[in-house]
Design a protein around this motif. Structure first.
Motif, short mmCIF file in Angstrom:
data_model
loop_
_atom_site.label_atom_id
_atom_site.label_comp_id
_atom_site.label_asym_id
_atom_site.label_seq_id
_atom_site.Cartn_x
_atom_site.Cartn_y
_atom_site.Cartn_z
N ARG A 152 0.82 -1.24 0.20
CA ARG A 152 -0.04 -0.18 0.11
C ARG A 152 1.03 1.18 0.06
O ARG A 152 1.75 1.25 0.75
CB ARG A 152 -1.10 -0.12 1.35
CG ARG A 152 -1.93 0.97 1.25
CD ARG A 152 -2.77 1.12 2.76
NE ARG A 152 -1.77 1.99 3.46
CZ ARG A 152 -2.49 2.25 4.75
NH1 ARG A 152 -3.50 1.88 5.31
NH2 ARG A 152 -1.61 3.03 5.32
N ASP A 206 -5.08 3.84 0.29
CA ASP A 206 -6.11 3.98 1.17
C ASP A 206 -6.60 5.23 1.30
O ASP A 206 -5.87 6.33 1.54
CB ASP A 206 -5.89 3.59 2.64
CG ASP A 206 -6.88 3.55 3.73
OD1 ASP A 206 -8.09 4.03 3.31
OD2 ASP A 206 -6.78 3.30 4.85
N HIS A 208 -9.30 6.63 2.87
CA HIS A 208 -9.61 7.15 4.22
C HIS A 208 -10.83 8.07 4.20
O HIS A 208 -10.66 9.17 4.88
CB HIS A 208 -8.28 7.50 4.97
CG HIS A 208 -8.20 6.79 6.36
ND1 HIS A 208 -8.53 7.43 7.52
CD2 HIS A 208 -7.65 5.70 6.59
CE1 HIS A 208 -8.18 6.51 8.60
NE2 HIS A 208 -7.62 5.51 7.91
N GLU A 232 -9.06 1.64 -1.34
CA GLU A 232 -9.68 1.37 0.03
C GLU A 232 -10.49 2.71 0.55
O GLU A 232 -9.76 3.75 0.31
CB GLU A 232 -8.74 1.01 1.08
CG GLU A 232 -9.13 0.86 2.29
CD GLU A 232 -8.21 0.34 3.13
OE1 GLU A 232 -7.14 0.02 2.89
OE2 GLU A 232 -8.39 0.62 4.59
N ASP A 233 -11.66 2.55 1.09
CA ASP A 233 -12.35 3.52 1.69
C ASP A 233 -12.47 4.66 0.94
O ASP A 233 -12.03 5.97 1.67
CB ASP A 233 -11.68 3.76 3.14
CG ASP A 233 -12.19 2.58 4.05
OD1 ASP A 233 -13.09 1.82 3.71
OD2 ASP A 233 -11.71 2.72 5.20
N GLU A 258 -13.96 -0.78 7.03
CA GLU A 258 -13.22 -0.86 8.52
C GLU A 258 -14.22 -0.03 9.39
O GLU A 258 -13.89 -0.28 10.49
CB GLU A 258 -11.66 -0.28 8.54
CG GLU A 258 -11.53 1.23 7.90
CD GLU A 258 -10.14 1.52 8.10
OE1 GLU A 258 -9.44 0.78 7.30
OE2 GLU A 258 -9.64 2.24 8.89
N ARG A 279 -13.64 -5.38 4.21
CA ARG A 279 -12.35 -5.27 5.19
C ARG A 279 -12.95 -4.63 6.44
O ARG A 279 -12.19 -3.68 7.16
CB ARG A 279 -11.20 -4.61 4.53
CG ARG A 279 -11.53 -3.35 3.89
CD ARG A 279 -10.47 -2.62 3.47
NE ARG A 279 -9.62 -1.98 4.34
CZ ARG A 279 -8.44 -2.65 5.01
NH1 ARG A 279 -8.31 -3.58 4.71
NH2 ARG A 279 -8.05 -1.91 6.02
N HIS A 308 -9.34 -5.64 8.32
CA HIS A 308 -8.79 -4.55 9.06
C HIS A 308 -7.50 -5.03 9.96
O HIS A 308 -7.90 -5.84 10.77
CB HIS A 308 -9.74 -3.72 9.67
CG HIS A 308 -9.00 -2.41 9.71
ND1 HIS A 308 -9.41 -1.66 10.85
CD2 HIS A 308 -8.06 -1.54 9.11
CE1 HIS A 308 -8.72 -0.27 10.97
NE2 HIS A 308 -8.09 -0.27 9.97
MG MG Z 1 -7.97 1.67 6.08
#
Ligand code: MG
Length: 400
Positions: A152, A206, A208, A232-233, A258, A279, A308
């Motif tokens: 990542r 990510d 976030h 991700e996210d 998460e 996740r 996660h």
């Molecule tokens: Mg994350």
């Protein structure tokens, strides 16, 4: 029925590496037979401890330690209101501990109780970050030399690096970032890494939840040429409907979850095949029992798991992740933030990373213990959390 009853339920708070961890210990009527579970909600540790000791301990005392499913449903329904993060973490602590106890009774690792292994170890992804593109590339290279195939990449942490921001007079204290600069920099980062290091390994990122929903759609599209393993996210649990837009416009694989607590946050994403990886943070959804059900649900729709695995999961929680990873046919990847030496001393039997794969040990139950004397030397700190006070340049608070 096991004829073994629950005698004592308590929460152990410890922070060996400065992150608050909450472990639930369930002791039984059988001398020396106990289980451990992760209930780590690092930023509300006293609230979780209270649920465990003030409410669950009297509720569970004298009940059959073998009735995991029934006790999970009892804990979930007992407060009348359900699916909140504090209670879910407390439930998880007890749930994992009961699986640990059942494994010890059966003389089997939890992965055997859950049906047996699909694979001998779980492939992991690691985190490469840095202040400059060159530094990030060096960190990627270090992981590749350690045979880690999934990496990542982030430039300057969540929300990116921050140049001088033009903030208004009276802007409150906080962690500031510029979402637009973050998006531009992230594209530069992927361009740099792929053009200098090629496509022969997997990259992840990510977001976030640091961009608006329409920018999330744009970012997923613009990253498509760099062939991510997953993004991700990009959207918060509250904005899940926007995944339909992402899906209809690009094939960047999507990982989310998460922050999820409630099955209603994920069921439509799965049945509509709007994400590729689930996740969730296993203690946030209530432990091994609901996570195994969720994994089986996802399997029917071609969605893989990527539990996660940050620093604010305890080594007991990491062990639970790995036992599930070994079993679930639709395992995708395991996030691995590493378990430092001191944590390994506090938690003997922690899972181990070797050449890009993490291994559980073969001991009965979750295979992990806690040195309570050592744990007590590292007390938790209760303070106002700072990193979650995330703001955009005009001073508005944003999801962290
Ligand atoms: Mg994350």
């Amino acid at each position: 029925m096991s004829n073994i009853t629950i005698r004592k339920v308590r929460a152990i708070l410890t922070a060996p590496v400065g992150i608050n961890l909450i472990i639930v210990k369930v002791e039984t009527s059988e001398p020396g037979l106990y289980g451990l579970g992760c209930a780590t909600f690092a930023y509300r540790e006293k609230a979780v401890k209270s649920i465990v000791e003030d409410y669950f301990a009297p509720l569970l005392h004298g009940r059959d330690a073998g009735d995991i499913e029934g006790l999970w449903q009892l804990m979930n329904n007992n407060s009348y209101w359900r699916n909140g993060p504090v209670t879910n973490n407390a439930i998880s602590g007890v749930d994992m501990a009961l699986w640990d106890i059942k494994g010890k009774l059966a003389n089997m690792p939890v992965y055997d109780l859950l049906g047996g292994r699909s694979r001998p170890a779980a492939a992991v992804y690691r985190h490469a970050d840095g202040k400059t593109l060159e530094e990030i590339a060096e960190n990627v290279q270090k992981f590749r030399e350690q045979k880690v195939q999934h990496i990542r990449i982030q430039w300057g942490g969540y929300g990116g690096k921050t140049d001088e921001l033009n903030k208004p007079v009276g802007a409150p204290d906080g962690i500031y970032y510029d979402p637009k600069q973050y998006m531009r920099d992230t594209l530069k980062l992927f361009d740099y890494i792929r053009s200098h290091m090629g496509f022969e390994f997997e990259l992840l990122h990510d977001t976030h939840e640091r961009v608006t929903p329409v920018d999330a759609v744009r970012l997923a599209k613009e990253l498509e040429p760099y062939k991510l393993f997953f993004l991700e996210d990009i959207l918060s649990p509250e904005q899940g409907e926007w995944f339909k837009m992402v899906r209809s416009q690009c094939a960047t694989p999507i990982a989310n979850g998460e922050l999820y607590n409630n099955p209603k946050e994920w069921d439509f994403l799965i049945t509509n095949r709007l994400i590729d990886f689930i996740r969730v943070h296993i203690s946030q959804i209530g432990g091994i029992t609901p996570a195994r059900k969720l994994a089986i649900f996802c399997e029917q729709f071609g969605i893989r798991t990527a539990w996660h695995g940050p620093g604010d999961v305890s080594p007991v929680g990491h062990a639970a992740n790995i036992h599930l990873d070994l079993v679930c046919h639709n395992f995708g990847i395991q996030e691995w933030s590493g378990i430092r030496e001191l944590s390994q001393e506090v938690f003997p039997g922690s899972p181990e990373l070797r050449d890009g794969y993490v291994y559980a040990n073969d001991r009965p139950g979750l295979g992990i213990d806690i040195n309570e004397e050592l744990a007590a030397k590292y007390p938790c700190k209760t303070e106002a959390t700072r990193w979650t006070q995330t703001r955009i340049p005009d001073g508005t608070i944003n999801t962290p």
